[in-house]
Design an enzyme around this catalytic site. Structure first.
Site, PDB file in Angstrom:
ATOM      1  N   PHE A 171      13.652  -9.412  -9.753  1.00 50.62           N
ATOM      2  CA  PHE A 171      14.139  -8.074 -10.101  1.00 50.62           C
ATOM      3  C   PHE A 171      15.358  -7.735  -9.266  1.00 50.62           C
ATOM      4  O   PHE A 171      15.554  -8.290  -8.189  1.00 50.62           O
ATOM      5  CB  PHE A 171      13.041  -7.029  -9.855  1.00 50.62           C
ATOM      6  CG  PHE A 171      11.863  -7.186 -10.773  1.00 50.62           C
ATOM      7  CD1 PHE A 171      11.824  -6.556 -12.006  1.00 50.62           C
ATOM      8  CD2 PHE A 171      10.796  -8.004 -10.419  1.00 50.62           C
ATOM      9  CE1 PHE A 171      10.748  -6.727 -12.870  1.00 50.62           C
ATOM     10  CE2 PHE A 171       9.713  -8.184 -11.271  1.00 50.62           C
ATOM     11  CZ  PHE A 171       9.693  -7.544 -12.493  1.00 50.62           C
TER      12      PHE A 171
ATOM     13  N   GLU B 248      -2.974 -12.184  -5.728  1.00 45.86           N
ATOM     14  CA  GLU B 248      -3.145 -10.816  -5.231  1.00 45.86           C
ATOM     15  C   GLU B 248      -3.736  -9.932  -6.316  1.00 45.86           C
ATOM     16  O   GLU B 248      -3.219  -9.882  -7.421  1.00 45.86           O
ATOM     17  CB  GLU B 248      -1.798 -10.189  -4.882  1.00 45.86           C
ATOM     18  CG  GLU B 248      -0.865 -10.968  -4.035  1.00 45.86           C
ATOM     19  CD  GLU B 248       0.474 -10.233  -3.898  1.00 45.86           C
ATOM     20  OE1 GLU B 248       0.486  -9.002  -3.706  1.00 45.86           O
ATOM     21  OE2 GLU B 248       1.514 -10.903  -4.001  1.00 45.86           O
TER      22      GLU B 248
ATOM     23  N   LYS C 217       0.829  -1.204   0.000  1.00 39.71           N
ATOM     24  CA  LYS C 217       0.000   0.000   0.000  1.00 39.71           C
ATOM     25  C   LYS C 217       0.863   1.254   0.000  1.00 39.71           C
ATOM     26  O   LYS C 217       0.582   2.204  -0.721  1.00 39.71           O
ATOM     27  CB  LYS C 217      -0.859  -0.033   1.265  1.00 39.71           C
ATOM     28  CG  LYS C 217      -2.175   0.660   1.151  1.00 39.71           C
ATOM     29  CD  LYS C 217      -2.956   0.519   2.432  1.00 39.71           C
ATOM     30  CE  LYS C 217      -3.475  -0.883   2.647  1.00 39.71           C
ATOM     31  NZ  LYS C 217      -3.979  -1.091   4.009  1.00 39.71           N
TER      32      LYS C 217
HETATM   33  N1  RBF Z   1       6.218 -10.094  -7.570  1.00 41.96           N
HETATM   34  C1  RBF Z   1       7.339 -10.643  -8.099  1.00 41.96           C
HETATM   35  O1  RBF Z   1       8.191 -11.132  -7.353  1.00 41.96           O
HETATM   36  N2  RBF Z   1       7.557 -10.695  -9.456  1.00 41.96           N
HETATM   37  C2  RBF Z   1       6.670 -10.175 -10.340  1.00 41.96           C
HETATM   38  O2  RBF Z   1       6.912 -10.223 -11.552  1.00 41.96           O
HETATM   39  C3  RBF Z   1       5.467  -9.555  -9.818  1.00 41.96           C
HETATM   40  N3  RBF Z   1       4.545  -9.011 -10.651  1.00 41.96           N
HETATM   41  C4  RBF Z   1       3.433  -8.422 -10.127  1.00 41.96           C
HETATM   42  C5  RBF Z   1       2.498  -7.839 -10.987  1.00 41.96           C
HETATM   43  C6  RBF Z   1       1.361  -7.235 -10.493  1.00 41.96           C
HETATM   44  C7  RBF Z   1       0.381  -6.616 -11.443  1.00 41.96           C
HETATM   45  C8  RBF Z   1       1.133  -7.186  -9.082  1.00 41.96           C
HETATM   46  C9  RBF Z   1      -0.092  -6.524  -8.511  1.00 41.96           C
HETATM   47  C10 RBF Z   1       2.046  -7.772  -8.220  1.00 41.96           C
HETATM   48  C11 RBF Z   1       3.203  -8.400  -8.717  1.00 41.96           C
HETATM   49  N4  RBF Z   1       4.141  -8.995  -7.877  1.00 41.96           N
HETATM   50  C12 RBF Z   1       5.282  -9.555  -8.398  1.00 41.96           C
HETATM   51  C13 RBF Z   1       3.862  -9.117  -6.429  1.00 41.96           C
HETATM   52  C14 RBF Z   1       4.530  -8.030  -5.625  1.00 41.96           C
HETATM   53  O3  RBF Z   1       5.830  -8.434  -5.321  1.00 41.96           O
HETATM   54  C15 RBF Z   1       3.746  -7.833  -4.333  1.00 41.96           C
HETATM   55  O4  RBF Z   1       2.444  -7.349  -4.614  1.00 41.96           O
HETATM   56  C16 RBF Z   1       4.482  -6.961  -3.384  1.00 41.96           C
HETATM   57  O5  RBF Z   1       3.849  -6.991  -2.147  1.00 41.96           O
HETATM   58  C17 RBF Z   1       4.644  -5.510  -3.880  1.00 41.96           C
HETATM   59  O6  RBF Z   1       5.427  -4.818  -2.951  1.00 41.96           O
HETATM   60  P1  ADP Z   2      -1.741  -7.042   2.687  1.00 41.85           P
HETATM   61  O1  ADP Z   2      -0.315  -7.459   2.850  1.00 41.85           O
HETATM   62  O2  ADP Z   2      -2.579  -7.269   3.914  1.00 41.85           O
HETATM   63  O3  ADP Z   2      -2.386  -7.666   1.474  1.00 41.85           O
HETATM   64  P2  ADP Z   2      -1.524  -4.540   1.181  1.00 41.85           P
HETATM   65  O4  ADP Z   2      -0.534  -3.475   1.503  1.00 41.85           O
HETATM   66  O5  ADP Z   2      -1.297  -5.383  -0.051  1.00 41.85           O
HETATM   67  O6  ADP Z   2      -1.685  -5.448   2.481  1.00 41.85           O
HETATM   68  O7  ADP Z   2      -2.941  -3.836   1.090  1.00 41.85           O
HETATM   69  C1  ADP Z   2      -4.045  -4.597   0.689  1.00 41.85           C
HETATM   70  C2  ADP Z   2      -5.362  -4.068   1.246  1.00 41.85           C
HETATM   71  O8  ADP Z   2      -5.545  -2.697   0.880  1.00 41.85           O
HETATM   72  C3  ADP Z   2      -6.535  -4.812   0.630  1.00 41.85           C
HETATM   73  O9  ADP Z   2      -6.836  -5.991   1.368  1.00 41.85           O
HETATM   74  C4  ADP Z   2      -7.656  -3.773   0.713  1.00 41.85           C
HETATM   75  O10 ADP Z   2      -8.329  -3.890   1.956  1.00 41.85           O
HETATM   76  C5  ADP Z   2      -6.924  -2.436   0.650  1.00 41.85           C
HETATM   77  N1  ADP Z   2      -7.006  -1.725  -0.649  1.00 41.85           N
HETATM   78  C6  ADP Z   2      -7.236  -0.376  -0.753  1.00 41.85           C
HETATM   79  N2  ADP Z   2      -7.235   0.001  -2.037  1.00 41.85           N
HETATM   80  C7  ADP Z   2      -7.008  -1.119  -2.786  1.00 41.85           C
HETATM   81  C8  ADP Z   2      -6.905  -1.347  -4.205  1.00 41.85           C
HETATM   82  N3  ADP Z   2      -7.026  -0.351  -5.085  1.00 41.85           N
HETATM   83  N4  ADP Z   2      -6.666  -2.628  -4.622  1.00 41.85           N
HETATM   84  C9  ADP Z   2      -6.528  -3.618  -3.725  1.00 41.85           C
HETATM   85  N5  ADP Z   2      -6.601  -3.473  -2.381  1.00 41.85           N
HETATM   86  C10 ADP Z   2      -6.842  -2.234  -1.904  1.00 41.85           C
HETATM   87 MG    MG Z   3      -1.557  -7.680  -0.526  1.00 43.37          MG
END
Ligand code: RBF
Ligand code: ADP
Ligand code: MG
Length: 149
Positions: free
Chosen positions: A110, A80, A22
């Protein structure tokens, strides 16, 4: 479209890895293990896009990561969803419905967090453009989502 797509599923939003996605501007709503295990066997891990709905709210565009996040070397497979919308509040415990429509790329490792974020932002841009195409936009009003949202 891949043969197993579109794929529709729903589940409760749970706490994820708590890595502060976030704070990076990319919050991801995590699904419980049962939902991750319900994915078709042939479905490759990687990055997908489609539409999403929280409870009976509006249907928004989304990008989704499925797999083990090589950058973080997760031990548990995760699913996710980043919804392309700015929400006023968190929605832990609410029901998230997703229509997974298309595949972008495999998950990668990465060299830096900046490179990961830049790539995710590019995924968001790709999804944003593609989801406006007629073949995908029709899913926004699919009966899978709440009829009056
Ligand atoms: N994590 C990875 O380790 N490699 C990826 O290529 C990767 N691609 C992602 C693409 C999208 C659209 C999203 C939403 C997440 C991705 N992640 C990936 C996960 C990411 O590491 C994770 O959401 C972290 O918590 C971001 O800080
Ligand atoms: P976690 O490690 O608990 O998944 P994140 O930092 O990934 O924490 O935040 C995810 C949470 O943020 C979701 O569970 C949801 O409640 C809230 N949230 C707010 N805006 C969004 C968004 N645009 N897409 C997804 N989750 C969102
Ligand atoms: Mg999350």
């Amino acid at each position: 479209m891949k043969s197993y797509l579109p794929f529709f599923c729903s589940g409760t939003v749970i706490k994820g890895f708590g890595r502060g996605s976030k704070e990076l501007g990319i919050p991801t709503a995590n699904f419980p293990e049962q939902v991750v295990n319900s994915l078709p066997k042939e479905m490759s891990t990687g990055v997908y896009y489609g539409y999403a709905e929280v409870d009976n709210g509006p249907v928004y565009k989304m990008v989704m990561s499925v797999g083990w996040n090589p950058y973080y070397k997760n031990e548990k497979k995760s699913m996710e969803t980043h919804i392309i919308h700015v929400f006023d509040e968190d929605f832990y415990g609410k029901t998230l419905k997703v229509a997974i429509l298309d595949y972008i790329r495999p998950e990668r490792d990465f060299n830096s967090l900046e490179a990961l974020i830049e790539t995710i932002n590019n995924d968001i841009a790709v999804a944003n453009v593609n989801l406006d195409k007629p073949e995908f936009i029709s899913f926004k009003t699919n009966e899978f989502f709440s009829p009056n949202s």
